[in-house]
Structures are given as structure tokens and as C-alpha cells.
Scaffold this motif. Structure first.
Motif, PDB file in Angstrom:
ATOM      1  N   LEU A 236       0.852  -1.188   0.000  1.00  0.00           N
ATOM      2  CA  LEU A 236       0.000   0.000   0.000  1.00  0.00           C
ATOM      3  C   LEU A 236       0.884   1.234   0.000  1.00  0.00           C
ATOM      4  N   ASP A 237       1.091   1.819  -1.180  1.00  0.00           N
ATOM      5  CA  ASP A 237       1.959   2.987  -1.306  1.00  0.00           C
ATOM      6  C   ASP A 237       1.188   4.250  -0.948  1.00  0.00           C
ATOM      7  N   GLU A 238       1.835   5.155  -0.211  1.00  0.00           N
ATOM      8  CA  GLU A 238       1.225   6.416   0.249  1.00  0.00           C
ATOM      9  C   GLU A 238      -0.108   6.150   0.949  1.00  0.00           C
ATOM     10  N   VAL A 239      -0.065   5.247   1.922  1.00  0.00           N
ATOM     11  CA  VAL A 239      -1.287   4.869   2.630  1.00  0.00           C
ATOM     12  C   VAL A 239      -1.889   6.048   3.384  1.00  0.00           C
ATOM     13  N   GLY A 240      -1.075   7.060   3.702  1.00  0.00           N
ATOM     14  CA  GLY A 240      -1.593   8.241   4.389  1.00  0.00           C
ATOM     15  C   GLY A 240      -2.514   9.077   3.531  1.00  0.00           C
ATOM     16  N   GLU A 241      -2.503   8.846   2.206  1.00  0.00           N
ATOM     17  CA  GLU A 241      -3.380   9.594   1.294  1.00  0.00           C
ATOM     18  C   GLU A 241      -4.728   8.903   1.100  1.00  0.00           C
ATOM     19  N   MET A 242      -4.913   7.751   1.707  1.00  0.00           N
ATOM     20  CA  MET A 242      -6.165   7.022   1.542  1.00  0.00           C
ATOM     21  C   MET A 242      -7.320   7.809   2.156  1.00  0.00           C
ATOM     22  N   PRO A 243      -8.385   8.090   1.402  1.00  0.00           N
ATOM     23  CA  PRO A 243      -9.519   8.848   1.943  1.00  0.00           C
ATOM     24  C   PRO A 243     -10.120   8.168   3.168  1.00  0.00           C
ATOM     25  N   LEU A 244     -10.542   8.968   4.128  1.00  0.00           N
ATOM     26  CA  LEU A 244     -11.097   8.440   5.373  1.00  0.00           C
ATOM     27  C   LEU A 244     -12.297   7.542   5.111  1.00  0.00           C
ATOM     28  N   THR A 245     -13.088   7.874   4.094  1.00  0.00           N
ATOM     29  CA  THR A 245     -14.291   7.085   3.783  1.00  0.00           C
ATOM     30  C   THR A 245     -13.948   5.675   3.319  1.00  0.00           C
ATOM     31  N   ILE A 246     -12.733   5.503   2.789  1.00  0.00           N
ATOM     32  CA  ILE A 246     -12.317   4.187   2.291  1.00  0.00           C
ATOM     33  C   ILE A 246     -11.654   3.348   3.376  1.00  0.00           C
ATOM     34  N   GLN A 247     -11.073   4.009   4.375  1.00  0.00           N
ATOM     35  CA  GLN A 247     -10.281   3.305   5.381  1.00  0.00           C
ATOM     36  C   GLN A 247     -11.080   2.227   6.109  1.00  0.00           C
ATOM     37  N   LYS A 248     -12.360   2.513   6.383  1.00  0.00           N
ATOM     38  CA  LYS A 248     -13.180   1.535   7.104  1.00  0.00           C
ATOM     39  C   LYS A 248     -13.320   0.237   6.324  1.00  0.00           C
ATOM     40  N   ALA A 249     -13.414   0.370   4.992  1.00  0.00           N
ATOM     41  CA  ALA A 249     -13.586  -0.817   4.151  1.00  0.00           C
ATOM     42  C   ALA A 249     -12.369  -1.737   4.221  1.00  0.00           C
ATOM     43  N   PHE A 250     -11.232  -1.198   4.609  1.00  0.00           N
ATOM     44  CA  PHE A 250     -10.005  -1.988   4.656  1.00  0.00           C
ATOM     45  C   PHE A 250      -9.908  -2.857   5.915  1.00  0.00           C
ATOM     46  N   LEU A 251     -10.576  -2.460   6.979  1.00  0.00           N
ATOM     47  CA  LEU A 251     -10.331  -3.100   8.275  1.00  0.00           C
ATOM     48  C   LEU A 251     -10.597  -4.596   8.266  1.00  0.00           C
ATOM     49  N   ARG A 252     -11.842  -5.018   7.934  1.00  0.00           N
ATOM     50  CA  ARG A 252     -12.159  -6.449   7.954  1.00  0.00           C
ATOM     51  C   ARG A 252     -11.343  -7.185   6.905  1.00  0.00           C
ATOM     52  N   PHE A 253     -11.187  -6.556   5.757  1.00  0.00           N
ATOM     53  CA  PHE A 253     -10.422  -7.165   4.669  1.00  0.00           C
ATOM     54  C   PHE A 253      -8.983  -7.455   5.082  1.00  0.00           C
TER      55      PHE A 253
END
Length: 479
Positions: A236-253
Motif C-alpha cells: 500500500l503505497d502512500e497509505v496516508g493519502e487514503m480517503p477516510l471514507t475508504i479506510q473503514k472498508a479496509f479493516l475487515r479485509f
């Protein structure tokens, strides 16, 4: 037989340790200064070092990086009368085993020593069997980069999630690829996800793929990046640029490694190893509500912070020789040599773009040199030479105009180096008084310029965190 070194200016403490360690049948050597201690470290190999903080020739915490630079360095235990929380934080961050405050009991010292010796023996046993880290594309011999290599080797031996941080151009993706190449997943794919380019509409199809007919234009089944990373590494390159709305979708995955392709009805699994990278401070982003704390915990099992090039200047020549040799081979020309002024110029510049900027400048210099066999400073890009020349002129002008009554400058030059200052006096103070006055003025100017941002103060001043706190305490200055 274990070999122990004590560096403490209190002779009574040294004598007490000699008596204790003799009863434990351990070899022991003592020193009252950093200089004496380093002489012993050069001559002998020690298992454990008990290190005082306030010594006649310096702060012990400031020398931890130098100690780590020795071959097979000892495990360090801080033993000090200065119970400073900031000092303890600094020491532990730099890898010391423990931070004991005098007067520590004989029982506490003995228990700590036995634990560290057991740990060291196990570490030495494992290191003899460990596979060396293959770092053909990474260069450096400074203590800070060697610490990173050590962490990379640890990360490569496991499947733990890794977070790589550092300024732009420090080599985060190269570090991730090196970990992958040294891991048991080296036969799998190294798949890059550009988090800055992710949007909610593209997230699922990009990462998870889609089934035929899932949406207009989906003519065939298509695997997403996550499926491609199965048995390999997902970066995951430049993970700090990931929009907050998308971050939740990553957790369970990220936890379950389970996903469902767009248009699919059955969940699929991907056995990938996760490495993330960013040039941003995720902890600060969490405090501001810009990054999820639970996601940060998922990413940061192993944390590798890559140093800026200005903090590893000892590596500049090695990096330059490595890159020029590689470029000459690529261009099919004889390897070029370097003039002394070439390296002098490289070391004067502050390299805000880090290794990436250095390598770009070296390639420009190689092209500019044409058929010449030696690289001179004049071959370097003109913008770099101009900035260095301007900084030199600025320092010369300030040398002539700054008087003792003027405040210390709070701006850095283009090369990132503070300009030197000259002084004139009606009556000369004692050197001790002059140093004290200037030290306090410098600290006040540092605070005025950076506010309470400790990290920026450390970068500007070149002080260690513990040394800065000690000076603030000395002059009764609060942030």
C-alpha cells in the motif's frame, strides 16, 4: 564468561559493580568518561554495557547510535541518577535494554543483568544460523541505516504487517521490495496499490476485481490487485493519502484476508503479506481525525522509519559511487572517477529530495561530463551549485554584520544549514558566561521559530531529544 563494561564517572559505583560482578564470576571493565569507554569498546568485545547519562565529556544518550555502530555491539542498560521521563523515552526508542535510576538495588541490577545475558545468548545463537539480508540495491554503512537493515531482516523473517515511513525520496518502495525479496514469499508477486489514486467508485473493482456482467463494460471476469498478491506481497503505497471514507472498508479485509469481487456471490481469500508506506505522520493524522486509529494498529506491527539523507551524510560518497557505477554500466561507458571538489559539493547540499534527488543529480552530472573521465563539481546541476553559492555568500555577509546584541537567526539557508555568527564586544565576558548566554538565546530563538514542535526543533538544532530537554530544564525554559 560474560564481559561487562561500566561507564560511570562515580568511582564508588564502578567499585560496587566490580565487586558484584566478581561474585557473579563475570569479567568487568570500568571507565569514567565516554572517551575511555570507547577506547575499551574498540579493543574488546563486551556483552553488556551499563551506561551513565551525565558524564564529564558528554551525555551518554547522545552516543547510543555510535555504540550501535560497533561490530556486535553490547546490550545497553542505562543506569543514571537523572530520572528523566523524556530521557527514558529516548533511550528505549534507541534500543536500550532497560533504564534504571540510581540508587538501584543489587537485586534489581542482578535480575536485569541475568535477563539481558540470557537474551543476548539466544540472539547470538540465532544470528549464527540466520540468513543474511540481501541488499544489493541498498547502500549505506552509517549506524542509522544499519539499524534499518536490521529491522528489515527481522521483518523479512516473518509475515507481520510492516509500516515504512520517511520523507519523500528516502527509498520506501525499495525497502518494501527488499523485504519481499528476502522473505519466504519471494516467488509470489509484489503488487503495488497507489492509495492516493483510490476512489470509492474504483476501490472494489481495483482491489477485489469483478465478474463478467457486474457493470457496463465488464465483458470478462477480472482479478483485482488483492487476488494477484495471493502468496506474495501487497504494498500500500502512500497509505496516508487514503480517503477516510475508504479506510473503514479496509479493516475487515486486512484482518480476515477475505473479499468478494464486484458482482460475485462467493467470498474469496488471498494469502498476502501486507507492507504499507507513507511520508506522512499517521499518529498526528489520527489525533486530527484524518486517519483511523484501528487501521494504524493493523498496519504497524513492524515500523521502519527511513532516515533523511541529511541525517546519514556518511553514506553520500558510497551512494554516489554506487549510482555512477550502475549508470556507467547501463550506458556502456567506462566507470568515471571523482574529483575531491565533487564530493565536497555533494556534502554541502542538504538534499531535501533525499536519495532520489541525489541520484537524479548524479545522472545529470554524468550526462554533463560527456567524454570526460572525471566528474567535477561543475558537472552538477546548476540549481544545486547556485543554492550552495548563495548560502556561502549569505553566511559571509552575516559574519560581517551580526553583532553580539542581535538575536540569533531563526531561518535556515537554502542548504538547510544555519549561518555562522561573529561577535564584537566592548568588554569580553568569560567564555563560560558567553556560552551560557548564547545557549539560552539560541533556545529562545528555536522556540520562537518552531513553537512547541519538538521534532522540528531537533532537526534544526541537531540536538538529541534528551539533550534538548536537559538544556530547557537547565535554563528553566518551558514550551
Amino acid at each position: 564468561m560474560p564481559n561487562i563494561l561500566i561507564i560511570d564517572d562515580d568511582k564508588t559505583i564502578c567499585e560496587t559493580f566490580e565487586s558484584l560482578l566478581s561474585r557473579l564470576q563475570y569479567d568487568c571493565a570500568t571507565a569514567q568518561t565516554i572517551a575511555q569507554g570507547f577506547d575499551l569498546l574498540r579493543e574488546h568485545e563486551f556483552d553488556v554495557l551499563f551506561l551513565d547519562v551525565r558524564l564529564p565529556d558528554g551525555n551518554g544518550l547522545d552516543y547510543l547510535s555510535d555504540i550501535a555502530h560497533f561490530d556486535n555491539p553490547p546490550e545497553v542498560i542505562i543506569l543514571t541518577g537523572d530520572g528523566d521521563p523524556a530521557g527514558a523515552e529516548t533511550a528505549i526508542q534507541r534500543g536500550v535494554w532497560d533504564y534504571l535510576v540510581k540508587p538501584a538495588s543489587i537485586k534489581e541490577i542482578t535480575q536485569t543483568l541475568k535477563r539481558v545475558l540470557k537474551y543476548r545468548q539466544e540472539k547470538l545463537d540465532k544470528s549464527s544460523d540466520a540468513k543474511p539480508l540481501e541488499i544489493a540495491h541498498m547502500v549505506g554503512s552509517s549506524s542509522v541505516i544499519k539499524n534499518c537493515f536490521s529491522l528489515m531482516a527481522q521483518a523479512a523473517s516473518t509475515d507481520a504487517n510492516v509500516l515504512i515511513t520517511g520523507e519523500t525520496g528516502t527509498g520506501k518502495e525499495l525497502t518494501a521490495r527488499t523485504i519481499h525479496a528476502n522473505s519466504k514469499r519471494t516467488e509470489g508477486e509484489f503488487v503495488v496499490v497507489d492509495c492516493a489514486a483510490l476512489t470509492e467508485t474504483l476501490l472494489e473493482s481495483t482491489l477485489f476485481g469483478h465478474k463478467k456482467g457486474a457493470f457496463t463494460g465488464a465483458q470478462n471476469d477480472k482479478d483485482g490487485l488483492v487476488k494477484l498478491a495471493d502468496t506474495g506481497t501487497l504494498f500500500l503505497d502512500e497509505v496516508g493519502e487514503m480517503p477516510l471514507t475508504i479506510q473503514k472498508a479496509f479493516l475487515r479485509f486486512l484482518q480476515e484476508r477475505v473479499f468478494r469481487p464486484v458482482g460475485g456471490t462467493v467470498e474469496e481469500k488471498s494469502n498476502f503479506r501486507l507492507i504499507s508506506a507513507t511520508n506522512r505522520n499517521l499518529e498526528k493524522m489520527v489525533e486530527k481525525g484524518e486517519f483511523r486509529r484501528d487501521l494504524l494498529f493493523r498496519l504497524k506491527t513492524v515500523h521502519i522509519e527511513l532516515p533523511a539523507l541529511r541525517l546519514r551524510r556518511d553514506d553520500i560518497q558510497l551512494l554516489a559511487k554506487f549510482k555512477i557505477e550502475k549508470l556507467c554500466k547501463q550506458y556502456g561507458i567506462p566507470v568515471k572517477h571523482f574529483s575531491a571538489d565533487f564530493f565536497q559539493m555533494l556534502e554541502k547540499y542538504n538534499w531535501p529530495g533525499n536519495v532520489r534527488e541525489l541520484f537524479n543529480a548524479l545522472e545529470q552530472a554524468l550526462v554533463a561530463s560527456g567524454s570526460e573521465s572525471i566528474l567535477y563539481a561543475r558537472h552538477l546541476p546548476s540549481d544545486i551549485r547556485i543554492k550552495i553559492a548563495q548560502a556561502n555568500l549569505q553566511r559571509g555577509a552575516e559574519n560581517q554584520t551580526v553583532s553580539a546584541g542581535n538575536p540569533l537567526p531563526s531561518e535556515k539557508s537554502d542548504t538547510g544549514t544555519a549561518a555562522p555568527i561573529s561577535f564584537s564586544f566592548d568588554k569580553l565576558p568569560t567564555l563560560r558566561q558567553f556560552k551560557s548566554d548564547m545557549e539560552k538565546k539560541y533556545l529562545l530563538q528555536l522556540i520562537e521559530h518552531h513553537g512547541s514542535n519538538i521534532q522540528e526543533m531537533l532537526e534544526t538544532s541537531g540536538l538529541s531529544r534528551s539533550h534538548l530537554y536537559a538544556l530547557l530544564k537547565k535554563y528553566n525554559i518551558t514550551l
